[in-house]
Design an enzyme around this catalytic site. Structure first.
Site, PDB file in Angstrom:
ATOM      1  CB  SER A 182     -98.165  27.522 -66.746  1.00 22.44           C
ATOM      2  OG  SER A 182     -98.495  28.271 -65.603  1.00 22.44           O
ATOM      3  CG  HIS A 210     -95.195  25.934 -69.583  1.00 23.27           C
ATOM      4  ND1 HIS A 210     -95.613  24.639 -69.833  1.00 23.27           N
ATOM      5  CD2 HIS A 210     -95.600  26.220 -68.327  1.00 23.27           C
ATOM      6  CE1 HIS A 210     -96.261  24.184 -68.776  1.00 23.27           C
ATOM      7  NE2 HIS A 210     -96.262  25.111 -67.848  1.00 23.27           N
ATOM      8  CE  LYS A 241     -94.070  22.759 -66.253  1.00 23.06           C
ATOM      9  NZ  LYS A 241     -93.950  23.964 -65.469  1.00 23.06           N
TER      10      LYS A 241
HETATM   11  C1  LIG Z   1     -93.963  24.146 -64.014  1.00 25.75           C
HETATM   12  C2  LIG Z   1     -93.494  25.514 -63.789  1.00 25.75           C
HETATM   13  C3  LIG Z   1     -92.497  25.785 -62.858  1.00 25.75           C
HETATM   14  C4  LIG Z   1     -91.962  24.712 -61.942  1.00 25.75           C
HETATM   15  O1  LIG Z   1     -91.153  23.798 -62.605  1.00 25.75           O
HETATM   16  P1  LIG Z   1     -90.880  22.370 -61.943  1.00 25.75           P
HETATM   17  O2  LIG Z   1     -89.611  21.938 -62.573  1.00 25.75           O
HETATM   18  O3  LIG Z   1     -92.044  21.508 -62.272  1.00 25.75           O
HETATM   19  O4  LIG Z   1     -90.751  22.592 -60.483  1.00 25.75           O
HETATM   20  C5  LIG Z   1     -92.040  27.081 -62.737  1.00 25.75           C
HETATM   21  N1  LIG Z   1     -92.549  28.080 -63.488  1.00 25.75           N
HETATM   22  C6  LIG Z   1     -93.521  27.855 -64.394  1.00 25.75           C
HETATM   23  C7  LIG Z   1     -94.043  28.987 -65.209  1.00 25.75           C
HETATM   24  C8  LIG Z   1     -94.033  26.575 -64.566  1.00 25.75           C
HETATM   25  O5  LIG Z   1     -95.009  26.366 -65.436  1.00 25.75           O
END
Ligand SMILES: *Cc1c(COP(=O)(O)O)cnc(C)c1O
Length: 393
Positions: A182, A210, A241
């Site tokens: 990320s 992602h 996301k």
């Molecule tokens: C954003 C993210 C999460 C968490 O996801 P949410 O639905 O926002 O809680 C988990 N793992 C990675 C790699 C992320 O980038």
């Protein structure tokens, strides 16, 4: 007696001094390619709204319709009385989409990772984890009390060496990686990791937060991207996301999902999604399948913007995806660059330690399918001016 929380004020003061104190930016419009933050219209290069689904008419309608029919809350945790037919429909929909037996949806991607790792492993087990894996994986590892072995970023040979050394040890082994990282936007070496896991009988888990909606056919994620169907035991994805709403999910065998229904603590002890969330996520999977042009536009924009940043001479690290960091090193400088960009109409967040290692501070950009060429050109001009002003270029 003094204030027992005085140490918090001291720490905040130190952060202000160091230029790393962060005020929250307030979003006063919908999250979109251009949004209003703190009273200012800016090009938004800081959201995870990859496909523009946060404002998609079909998702909005689905949320409204579900709210009219079922109200605003589910009333309980899943295992008591909070499993609605919409929740089951969504899990079945995701399992079909991902070509797996079964799926369980959590309140967030964070809850999915932390809840799953801590449910399936215990103190006698071993976790082999990439050094840049997401915080929710790290917390899951800690909660499990398993022994944690960290391997250098993307170094599948190092991961295999650890697995080989653990061969004679009792306990289960879990090999775990982000699909897309990320902070750097690079892609995990899933094929090599899968082979290592198979050679040593380890459980293979990938966090596709992602990659969901970004990589693979119709956004099916990194397993599909690499053609590894059936070879990754635990696939985590997020609904927060590219899917545009909120939530996380775990895909795998029917038994894995049944086990998580019985043991994953966020599933057992935290209330399930409101009907509007489940219904809008369901609509999002229809959009992923019926509007593949969104993913094409996302990648067109990604190539265009990344080439522009590189042409300016900025350090974009190892990025291979819509996440493109502009690495400047010093955290205070990253925050000053972010502030200068904002002044000129571009939102891109400064990120420093502990989110990224010391000395690797950056401004992170994320383009989406809905940015226009004109917006991306404008953003590049602003990047050039701000970077020159601060001596980054
Ligand atoms: C954003 C993210 C999460 C968490 O996801 P949410 O639905 O926002 O809680 C988990 N793992 C990675 C790699 C992320 O980038």
């Amino acid at each position: 007696m003094g204030d027992p929380l005085a140490f918090l004020s001291e720490q905040l003061g130190a952060w202000r001094q160091a230029g790393t104190y962060q005020r929250l930016r307030i979003l006063e419009s919908a999250s979109a390619a251009e949004s209003r933050f703190d009273g200012k219209e800016v090009i938004n290069l800081a959201s995870n709204n990859y496909l523009g689904l946060t404002t998609h008419p079909r998702l909005r309608e689905a949320a409204l319709e579900a709210t009219r029919r079922y109200g605003v809350g589910s009333g309980a945790v899943r295992t008591i009385s909070g499993t609605m037919s919409l929740h089951m429909e969504l899990e079945e929909r995701i399992a079909r989409f991902k070509h797996v037996e079964a799926c369980v949806v959590f309140q967030s991607g964070f809850a999915a990772n932390a809840g799953t790792v801590s449910a399936i492993l215990g103190p006698e087990d071993h976790i082999i984890s990439d050094e840049l894996n997401h915080a929710s994986i790290i917390d899951g590892c800690r909660l499990s009390k398993a022994k944690i072995h960290v391997f250098p970023h993307k170094d599948a040979a190092a991961a295999e060496k650890i697995l080989a050394e653990l061969e004679s040890q009792p306990g289960r082994k879990l090999l775990i990686t982000d699909g897309v990282f990320s902070m750097d936007g690079d892609i995990g070496p899933l094929p090599a990791l899968v082979e290592a896991a198979e050679r040593h009988g380890a459980i293979m888990m990938v966090d596709d937060a992602h990659s969901s909606g970004v990589l693979g056919k119709n956004g099916r994620g990194s397993v599909d991207h690499f053609g590894l169907h059936g070879r990754v035991h635990v696939q985590v994805g997020t609904l927060s996301k590219a899917v545009g709403v909120l939530g996380g999910y775990v895909c795998g065998s029917r038994d894995l999902i049944d086990f998580l229904y019985h043991r994953a603590r966020p599933f057992l002890f935290s209330t399930s999604h409101p009907p509007a969330v489940a219904a809008s996520c369901l609509a999002a999977f229809d959009v992923l399948e019926q509007e593949p042009e969104r993913i094409e536009r996302l990648w067109d924009n990604t190539r265009y913007f990344k080439a522009g940043l590189t042409r300016l001479g900025l350090n974009t690290g190892m990025s291979e995806t819509p996440i493109t960091p502009v690495i400047v090193g010093d955290a205070a400088l990253a925050h000053r660059l972010s502030a200068a960009l904002f002044e000129e109409g571009v939102l891109a967040t400064g990120i420093g330690y502990p989110t990224v290692p010391q000395g690797k501070a950056r401004v992170r950009t994320i383009v989406t399918a809905t940015h226009t060429r004109e917006q991306l050109d404008r953003a590049l001009e602003v990047f050039e001016r701000a970077a020159k002003k601060l001596g980054v270029l």
